[in-house]
Design a protein around this motif. Sequence first.
Motif, PDB file in Angstrom:
ATOM      1  N   VAL A  56       0.858  -1.141   0.010  1.00 56.04           N
ATOM      2  CA  VAL A  56      -0.091   0.023  -0.046  1.00 56.04           C
ATOM      3  C   VAL A  56       0.834   1.405   0.035  1.00 56.04           C
ATOM      4  CG1 VAL A  56      -1.703   1.250   1.290  1.00 56.04           C
ATOM      5  CG2 VAL A  56      -2.037  -1.249   1.210  1.00 56.04           C
ATOM      6  N   PRO A  57       0.588   2.252  -0.881  1.00 55.65           N
ATOM      7  CA  PRO A  57       1.444   3.428  -0.771  1.00 55.65           C
ATOM      8  C   PRO A  57       0.998   4.192   0.231  1.00 55.65           C
ATOM      9  CG  PRO A  57       0.000   3.269  -2.815  1.00 55.65           C
ATOM     10  CD  PRO A  57      -0.245   1.921  -2.110  1.00 55.65           C
ATOM     11  N   CYS A  58       2.149   4.819   0.617  1.00 61.73           N
ATOM     12  CA  CYS A  58       1.786   5.743   2.079  1.00 61.73           C
ATOM     13  C   CYS A  58       2.950   7.122   2.021  1.00 61.73           C
ATOM     14  CB  CYS A  58       2.100   5.014   3.261  1.00 61.73           C
ATOM     15  SG  CYS A  58       3.605   4.442   3.607  1.00 61.73           S
ATOM     16  N   ARG A  59       2.782   8.054   2.422  1.00 64.41           N
ATOM     17  CA  ARG A  59       3.645   9.161   2.773  1.00 64.41           C
ATOM     18  C   ARG A  59       3.902   9.138   4.234  1.00 64.41           C
ATOM     19  NH1 ARG A  59       5.185  10.875  -1.717  1.00 64.41           N
ATOM     20  NH2 ARG A  59       5.859  12.714  -1.015  1.00 64.41           N
ATOM     21  N   SER A  60       5.245   9.278   4.553  1.00 60.55           N
ATOM     22  CA  SER A  60       5.853   9.079   5.858  1.00 60.55           C
ATOM     23  C   SER A  60       6.481  10.332   6.416  1.00 60.55           C
ATOM     24  CB  SER A  60       6.691   7.935   6.063  1.00 60.55           C
ATOM     25  OG  SER A  60       6.053   6.718   5.762  1.00 60.55           O
ATOM     26  N   THR A  61       6.323  10.932   7.734  1.00 59.21           N
ATOM     27  CA  THR A  61       7.195  11.693   8.263  1.00 59.21           C
ATOM     28  C   THR A  61       7.808  11.193   9.337  1.00 59.21           C
ATOM     29  OG1 THR A  61       5.633  13.350   7.805  1.00 59.21           O
ATOM     30  CG2 THR A  61       6.961  13.975   9.161  1.00 59.21           C
TER      31      THR A  61
ATOM     32  N   ALA B 166      10.107  15.013   5.968  1.00 62.55           N
ATOM     33  CA  ALA B 166       8.530  15.107   5.728  1.00 62.55           C
ATOM     34  C   ALA B 166       8.189  14.559   4.433  1.00 62.55           C
ATOM     35  CB  ALA B 166       8.110  16.594   5.985  1.00 62.55           C
ATOM     36  N   ASP B 167       6.828  13.939   4.344  1.00 63.82           N
ATOM     37  CA  ASP B 167       6.108  13.578   2.926  1.00 63.82           C
ATOM     38  C   ASP B 167       7.296  12.840   2.153  1.00 63.82           C
ATOM     39  OD1 ASP B 167       3.886  13.717   1.801  1.00 63.82           O
ATOM     40  OD2 ASP B 167       4.765  15.401   0.327  1.00 63.82           O
ATOM     41  N   GLU B 168       7.746  11.780   2.801  1.00 58.42           N
ATOM     42  CA  GLU B 168       8.576  10.827   1.961  1.00 58.42           C
ATOM     43  C   GLU B 168       7.635   9.664   1.480  1.00 58.42           C
ATOM     44  OE1 GLU B 168      11.783  10.942   1.488  1.00 58.42           O
ATOM     45  OE2 GLU B 168      12.175  12.971   2.625  1.00 58.42           O
TER      46      GLU B 168
END
Length: 103
Positions: A32-37, A46-48
Amino acid sequence: MPTLYVTAPPDAAPDLARALVDERLAACVNRVPCRSTYRWDGEVHADESEEVLFVKTSDARVAAAEERVAELHPYDTPCIERFEPEAVAEPFAAWIEDSTRPD
């Protein structure tokens, strides 16, 4: 049936998932794609872009799956968390057991 929660860079996630299934360490890996901080080396990133991998494995293979993720993962400190569900549908649990049984 334990499930491993793993995060990985999008370019590494497909190979990790494939290796775990090919080696019968997982019956299935959902990506599942996600954005990580997160904080790393004293800096906030931020927003990796990352992918979450839900690794469906068996009690007998969970330790080996964790070790293999650590070996293959490109991060120095990969996120590898184990979820131990209290209830799993019996047909699904049987499929995981069968799919992770070594040849």
